[in-house]
Design a protein around this motif. Structure first.
Motif, PDB file in Angstrom:
ATOM      1  N   MET A 180       0.846  -1.210   0.000  1.00 33.40           N
ATOM      2  CA  MET A 180       0.000   0.000   0.000  1.00 33.40           C
ATOM      3  C   MET A 180       0.879   1.257   0.000  1.00 33.40           C
ATOM      4  O   MET A 180       0.575   2.220  -0.701  1.00 33.40           O
ATOM      5  CB  MET A 180      -0.908  -0.004   1.226  1.00 33.40           C
ATOM      6  CG  MET A 180      -1.871  -1.158   1.263  1.00 33.40           C
ATOM      7  SD  MET A 180      -3.443  -0.829   0.547  1.00 33.40           S
ATOM      8  CE  MET A 180      -4.115   0.344   1.644  1.00 33.40           C
ATOM      9  N   PHE A 181       1.951   1.243   0.786  1.00 32.54           N
ATOM     10  CA  PHE A 181       2.864   2.389   0.782  1.00 32.54           C
ATOM     11  C   PHE A 181       3.521   2.568  -0.581  1.00 32.54           C
ATOM     12  O   PHE A 181       3.709   3.694  -1.036  1.00 32.54           O
ATOM     13  CB  PHE A 181       3.942   2.226   1.855  1.00 32.54           C
ATOM     14  CG  PHE A 181       3.519   2.723   3.204  1.00 32.54           C
ATOM     15  CD1 PHE A 181       3.187   4.048   3.407  1.00 32.54           C
ATOM     16  CD2 PHE A 181       3.463   1.856   4.279  1.00 32.54           C
ATOM     17  CE1 PHE A 181       2.799   4.513   4.659  1.00 32.54           C
ATOM     18  CE2 PHE A 181       3.070   2.297   5.529  1.00 32.54           C
ATOM     19  CZ  PHE A 181       2.743   3.627   5.716  1.00 32.54           C
ATOM     20  N   GLN A 223       2.238   1.773  -3.446  1.00 36.91           N
ATOM     21  CA  GLN A 223       1.233   2.221  -4.407  1.00 36.91           C
ATOM     22  C   GLN A 223       0.818   3.674  -4.181  1.00 36.91           C
ATOM     23  O   GLN A 223       0.693   4.440  -5.126  1.00 36.91           O
ATOM     24  CB  GLN A 223      -0.008   1.312  -4.318  1.00 36.91           C
ATOM     25  CG  GLN A 223      -1.125   1.678  -5.254  1.00 36.91           C
ATOM     26  CD  GLN A 223      -0.777   1.421  -6.700  1.00 36.91           C
ATOM     27  OE1 GLN A 223       0.016   0.553  -7.007  1.00 36.91           O
ATOM     28  NE2 GLN A 223      -1.367   2.199  -7.584  1.00 36.91           N
ATOM     29  N   TYR A 224       0.597   4.047  -2.931  1.00 38.29           N
ATOM     30  CA  TYR A 224      -0.041   5.327  -2.644  1.00 38.29           C
ATOM     31  C   TYR A 224       0.890   6.376  -2.033  1.00 38.29           C
ATOM     32  O   TYR A 224       0.421   7.401  -1.558  1.00 38.29           O
ATOM     33  CB  TYR A 224      -1.237   5.118  -1.711  1.00 38.29           C
ATOM     34  CG  TYR A 224      -2.293   4.248  -2.346  1.00 38.29           C
ATOM     35  CD1 TYR A 224      -2.988   4.681  -3.469  1.00 38.29           C
ATOM     36  CD2 TYR A 224      -2.572   2.993  -1.835  1.00 38.29           C
ATOM     37  CE1 TYR A 224      -3.952   3.875  -4.062  1.00 38.29           C
ATOM     38  CE2 TYR A 224      -3.529   2.183  -2.407  1.00 38.29           C
ATOM     39  CZ  TYR A 224      -4.212   2.636  -3.524  1.00 38.29           C
ATOM     40  OH  TYR A 224      -5.160   1.841  -4.105  1.00 38.29           O
ATOM     41  N   SER A 225       2.181   6.151  -2.016  1.00 37.04           N
ATOM     42  CA  SER A 225       3.097   7.167  -1.509  1.00 37.04           C
ATOM     43  C   SER A 225       4.275   7.298  -2.476  1.00 37.04           C
ATOM     44  O   SER A 225       4.340   6.637  -3.499  1.00 37.04           O
ATOM     45  CB  SER A 225       3.593   6.806  -0.103  1.00 37.04           C
ATOM     46  OG  SER A 225       4.511   5.749  -0.174  1.00 37.04           O
ATOM     47  N   SER A 226       5.204   8.135  -2.106  1.00 36.27           N
ATOM     48  CA  SER A 226       6.370   8.356  -2.963  1.00 36.27           C
ATOM     49  C   SER A 226       7.507   7.384  -2.633  1.00 36.27           C
ATOM     50  O   SER A 226       8.647   7.624  -3.032  1.00 36.27           O
ATOM     51  CB  SER A 226       6.845   9.802  -2.811  1.00 36.27           C
ATOM     52  OG  SER A 226       7.231  10.016  -1.474  1.00 36.27           O
TER      53      SER A 226
END
Length: 135
Positions: free
Chosen positions: A37-38, A40-43
């Protein structure tokens, strides 16, 4: 009377070895989902993924050794070390049979790391046990 490895394995799903492996695999699956998830949805970049994977494995081995030692009659570092060794044997077997590949880290170093992580968890687990017996 100390419980032998064979007698503790006869408990089935209540065996300290099964519970420890369940804890290890549950932490790995949950941690992998969080890392995904990190990603996919963070830098967060994929270059840092091997470090996160190594830390996640060490944390899972520590927790698995901790739980195994709390439920086992063995000395803590032995129970945790055996749990780490069982885990790494499963990983190496899966890597070889399912993916026809080997690990990027030498298997001996990986085994020593797994034994050490599990043993540290086992030491911590046996120290928090309420009914410790002195020799």
């Amino acid at each position: 009377m100390k419980e032998t490895f064979y007698n503790s394995a006869k408990k089935g799903l209540r065996s300290p070895w099964m519970i420890g492996q369940f804890v290890i695999w549950a932490i790995l699956i949950f941690g992998s989902l969080i890392i995904a998830m990190f990603l996919q949805y963070s830098s967060l970049s994929t270059n840092q993924l091997p470090v996160f994977a190594l830390v996640l494995n060490i944390v899972a081995l520590f927790c698995g050794g901790f739980v195994t030692a709390r439920k086992s009659e063995y000395q803590g570092w032995i129970a945790g070390g055996i749990q780490g060794t069982l885990y790494i044997l499963i990983i190496l077997l899966l890597a070889f049979l399912a993916f026809d590949t080997f690990t990027t880290i030498h298997p001996l170093w990986l085994s020593m790391l797994a034994f050490g992580g599990g043993a540290l968890g086992g030491i911590a687990g046996i120290q928090t046990k309420k009914n410790k017996k002195s020799f």
